[in-house]
Design a protein around this motif. Structure first.
Motif, PDB file in Angstrom:
ATOM      1  N   SER A  67      37.682  52.039  37.863  1.00 58.57           N
ATOM      2  CA  SER A  67      38.896  52.141  37.227  1.00 58.57           C
ATOM      3  C   SER A  67      39.824  50.966  37.252  1.00 58.57           C
ATOM      4  O   SER A  67      39.522  50.107  38.501  1.00 58.57           O
ATOM      5  N   LEU A  68      40.567  50.527  36.448  1.00 61.08           N
ATOM      6  CA  LEU A  68      41.477  49.573  36.239  1.00 61.08           C
ATOM      7  C   LEU A  68      42.705  49.604  37.344  1.00 61.08           C
ATOM      8  O   LEU A  68      43.369  48.665  37.739  1.00 61.08           O
ATOM      9  N   VAL A  69      43.095  50.946  37.492  1.00 62.18           N
ATOM     10  CA  VAL A  69      44.146  51.315  38.562  1.00 62.18           C
ATOM     11  C   VAL A  69      43.738  51.772  39.490  1.00 62.18           C
ATOM     12  O   VAL A  69      42.854  52.712  39.576  1.00 62.18           O
ATOM     13  N   ARG A  70      44.193  51.065  40.786  1.00 61.54           N
ATOM     14  CA  ARG A  70      43.741  51.641  42.142  1.00 61.54           C
ATOM     15  C   ARG A  70      44.638  52.730  42.381  1.00 61.54           C
ATOM     16  O   ARG A  70      45.681  52.758  42.017  1.00 61.54           O
ATOM     17  N   GLU A  71      43.934  53.681  42.747  1.00 59.49           N
ATOM     18  CA  GLU A  71      44.571  54.889  43.426  1.00 59.49           C
ATOM     19  C   GLU A  71      45.174  54.793  44.797  1.00 59.49           C
ATOM     20  O   GLU A  71      44.571  53.827  45.459  1.00 59.49           O
ATOM     21  N   LEU A  72      46.587  55.261  44.589  1.00 61.35           N
ATOM     22  CA  LEU A  72      46.885  55.066  45.970  1.00 61.35           C
ATOM     23  C   LEU A  72      46.624  56.057  47.030  1.00 61.35           C
ATOM     24  O   LEU A  72      46.419  57.351  47.012  1.00 61.35           O
ATOM     25  N   GLN A  73      46.419  55.475  48.024  1.00 63.64           N
ATOM     26  CA  GLN A  73      45.908  56.215  49.539  1.00 63.64           C
ATOM     27  C   GLN A  73      47.088  56.689  50.393  1.00 63.64           C
ATOM     28  O   GLN A  73      47.562  55.709  50.477  1.00 63.64           O
ATOM     29  N   GLU A  96      41.683  35.031  33.972  1.00 66.19           N
ATOM     30  CA  GLU A  96      41.115  35.511  35.126  1.00 66.19           C
ATOM     31  C   GLU A  96      41.229  37.083  35.407  1.00 66.19           C
ATOM     32  O   GLU A  96      40.225  37.728  35.615  1.00 66.19           O
ATOM     33  N   LEU A  97      42.443  37.332  35.360  1.00 62.24           N
ATOM     34  CA  LEU A  97      42.777  38.923  35.418  1.00 62.24           C
ATOM     35  C   LEU A  97      42.086  39.737  34.486  1.00 62.24           C
ATOM     36  O   LEU A  97      41.504  40.741  34.611  1.00 62.24           O
ATOM     37  N   SER A  98      42.126  39.190  33.043  1.00 61.18           N
ATOM     38  CA  SER A  98      41.546  39.798  32.130  1.00 61.18           C
ATOM     39  C   SER A  98      39.757  39.816  32.379  1.00 61.18           C
ATOM     40  O   SER A  98      39.231  40.901  32.204  1.00 61.18           O
ATOM     41  N   GLN A  99      39.272  38.692  32.616  1.00 60.54           N
ATOM     42  CA  GLN A  99      37.773  38.845  33.216  1.00 60.54           C
ATOM     43  C   GLN A  99      37.352  39.683  33.987  1.00 60.54           C
ATOM     44  O   GLN A  99      36.393  40.362  34.005  1.00 60.54           O
ATOM     45  N   ILE A 100      38.259  39.772  35.197  1.00 57.09           N
ATOM     46  CA  ILE A 100      37.952  40.587  36.371  1.00 57.09           C
ATOM     47  C   ILE A 100      37.938  42.193  35.706  1.00 57.09           C
ATOM     48  O   ILE A 100      37.232  43.090  36.127  1.00 57.09           O
ATOM     49  N   ASN A 101      39.290  42.448  34.929  1.00 54.18           N
ATOM     50  CA  ASN A 101      39.074  43.853  34.318  1.00 54.18           C
ATOM     51  C   ASN A 101      38.067  44.005  33.490  1.00 54.18           C
ATOM     52  O   ASN A 101      37.437  45.335  33.439  1.00 54.18           O
ATOM     53  N   ILE A 102      37.492  43.295  32.551  1.00 53.73           N
ATOM     54  CA  ILE A 102      36.441  43.567  31.928  1.00 53.73           C
ATOM     55  C   ILE A 102      35.105  43.871  32.914  1.00 53.73           C
ATOM     56  O   ILE A 102      34.514  44.744  32.608  1.00 53.73           O
ATOM     57  N   GLU A 103      34.875  43.117  33.851  1.00 54.78           N
ATOM     58  CA  GLU A 103      34.021  43.283  34.558  1.00 54.78           C
ATOM     59  C   GLU A 103      33.916  44.800  35.480  1.00 54.78           C
ATOM     60  O   GLU A 103      32.976  45.395  35.636  1.00 54.78           O
ATOM     61  N   LEU A 104      35.204  45.218  35.760  1.00 54.28           N
ATOM     62  CA  LEU A 104      35.497  46.359  36.559  1.00 54.28           C
ATOM     63  C   LEU A 104      34.987  47.370  35.389  1.00 54.28           C
ATOM     64  O   LEU A 104      34.508  48.560  35.818  1.00 54.28           O
ATOM     65  N   LEU A 105      35.334  47.174  34.135  1.00 55.79           N
ATOM     66  CA  LEU A 105      35.119  48.276  33.185  1.00 55.79           C
ATOM     67  C   LEU A 105      33.619  48.347  33.138  1.00 55.79           C
ATOM     68  O   LEU A 105      33.069  49.519  32.919  1.00 55.79           O
ATOM     69  N   ARG A 111      40.814  39.919  44.723  1.00 57.21           N
ATOM     70  CA  ARG A 111      41.116  38.644  43.832  1.00 57.21           C
ATOM     71  C   ARG A 111      42.166  39.270  42.771  1.00 57.21           C
ATOM     72  O   ARG A 111      43.258  38.468  42.638  1.00 57.21           O
ATOM     73  N   LYS A 112      41.787  40.418  42.084  1.00 57.26           N
ATOM     74  CA  LYS A 112      42.956  41.073  41.155  1.00 57.26           C
ATOM     75  C   LYS A 112      44.138  41.205  41.858  1.00 57.26           C
ATOM     76  O   LYS A 112      45.075  40.812  41.481  1.00 57.26           O
ATOM     77  N   VAL A 156      32.641  36.138  37.690  1.00 59.53           N
ATOM     78  CA  VAL A 156      33.067  37.556  38.286  1.00 59.53           C
ATOM     79  C   VAL A 156      31.839  38.566  38.355  1.00 59.53           C
ATOM     80  O   VAL A 156      31.855  39.392  39.100  1.00 59.53           O
ATOM     81  N   GLN A 157      30.724  38.321  37.573  1.00 56.98           N
ATOM     82  CA  GLN A 157      29.486  39.208  37.666  1.00 56.98           C
ATOM     83  C   GLN A 157      28.838  38.983  39.313  1.00 56.98           C
ATOM     84  O   GLN A 157      28.186  40.085  39.387  1.00 56.98           O
ATOM     85  N   ARG A 158      28.875  37.805  39.634  1.00 57.53           N
ATOM     86  CA  ARG A 158      28.364  37.691  41.149  1.00 57.53           C
ATOM     87  C   ARG A 158      28.973  38.155  42.177  1.00 57.53           C
ATOM     88  O   ARG A 158      28.569  37.777  43.451  1.00 57.53           O
ATOM     89  N   GLN A 159      30.305  38.580  41.978  1.00 55.62           N
ATOM     90  CA  GLN A 159      31.169  38.900  43.150  1.00 55.62           C
ATOM     91  C   GLN A 159      30.933  40.620  43.397  1.00 55.62           C
ATOM     92  O   GLN A 159      30.740  41.511  42.330  1.00 55.62           O
ATOM     93  N   SER A 160      31.344  41.131  44.674  1.00 51.27           N
ATOM     94  CA  SER A 160      31.090  42.516  44.810  1.00 51.27           C
ATOM     95  C   SER A 160      32.437  43.062  44.079  1.00 51.27           C
ATOM     96  O   SER A 160      33.558  42.563  43.714  1.00 51.27           O
ATOM     97  N   THR A 161      32.611  44.464  43.863  1.00 53.01           N
ATOM     98  CA  THR A 161      33.489  45.100  43.346  1.00 53.01           C
ATOM     99  C   THR A 161      34.991  44.961  44.285  1.00 53.01           C
ATOM    100  O   THR A 161      35.847  44.737  43.851  1.00 53.01           O
ATOM    101  N   LEU A 162      34.495  44.822  45.648  1.00 47.45           N
ATOM    102  CA  LEU A 162      35.639  44.929  46.599  1.00 47.45           C
ATOM    103  C   LEU A 162      36.441  43.621  46.493  1.00 47.45           C
ATOM    104  O   LEU A 162      37.495  43.453  46.606  1.00 47.45           O
ATOM    105  N   ALA A 163      35.407  42.580  46.239  1.00 47.93           N
ATOM    106  CA  ALA A 163      36.109  40.985  46.114  1.00 47.93           C
ATOM    107  C   ALA A 163      36.691  40.907  44.789  1.00 47.93           C
ATOM    108  O   ALA A 163      37.708  40.257  44.886  1.00 47.93           O
TER     109      ALA A 163
END
Length: 123
Positions: free
Chosen positions: A116-122, A102-111, A18-19, A7-14
Motif C-alpha cells: 500500500s502507498l498509504v500507511r495504515e495508522l496504528q 525519489e518519492l515517485s520511484q519509491i512509490n513505484i517500487e512499493l506498488l 526513506r519515504k 530502490v529495488q535493493r532496499q527492504s520495504t521497511l527502508a
C-alpha cells in the motif's frame, strides 16, 4: 533526465522510512523557479572592437524559461541581488524536483511489491 535511485535493493521497511523522511523534508520553496540561469558573453557590431579577437563582452546573466513550444521567456538580470535570487530559485527547484522524483520511484517500487502507498495508522 531523472536520477535513478537504487530502490529495488532496499527492504520495504527502508523504503517506507526513506519515504517518511522525504515527506517530512519536502516543502515547496516560495522562491522556486523552473528556469535556467544563463551566463553569456557576446560580440558587438563594431569590426575594430576587441570582442572580435577573443575578449568578448560580458558576462551577461539571463533567466530563461520555456513555457511551451516557441514560448520562451528570457530577460537580463541586471542587479547582483536579482542574480542571487535567480540562482537560489533555480537550485530550490532542482532540489525539490529530485526529492519528488525519489518519492515517485519509491512509490513505484512499493506498488511493484504489492504494498500500500498509504500507511495504515496504528492506534
Amino acid at each position: 533526465m531523472a536520477r535513478i535511485h537504487s530502490v529495488q535493493r532496499q527492504s520495504t521497511l527502508a523504503l517506507r522510512r526513506r519515504k517518511d523522511l522525504l515527506l517530512r523534508e519536502m516543502r515547496t520553496p516560495s522562491d522556486l523557479l523552473r528556469a535556467s540561469f544563463v551566463e553569456r558573453f557576446g560580440t558587438c557590431g563594431k569590426p575594430a572592437c576587441a570582442c572580435h579577437s577573443g575578449q568578448k563582452h560580458g558576462p551577461f546573466y539571463y533567466l530563461t524559461c520555456c513555457l511551451g513550444v516557441g514560448q520562451v521567456k528570457k530577460f537580463l538580470l541586471k542587479k547582483p541581488d536579482q542574480r542571487a535570487q535567480a540562482k537560489a530559485g533555480v537550485a530550490a527547484y532542482k532540489l525539490f524536483w529530485e526529492q519528488l522524483e525519489e518519492l515517485s520511484q519509491i512509490n513505484i517500487e512499493l506498488l511493484r511489491r504489492e504494498e500500500s502507498l498509504v500507511r495504515e495508522l496504528q492506534g
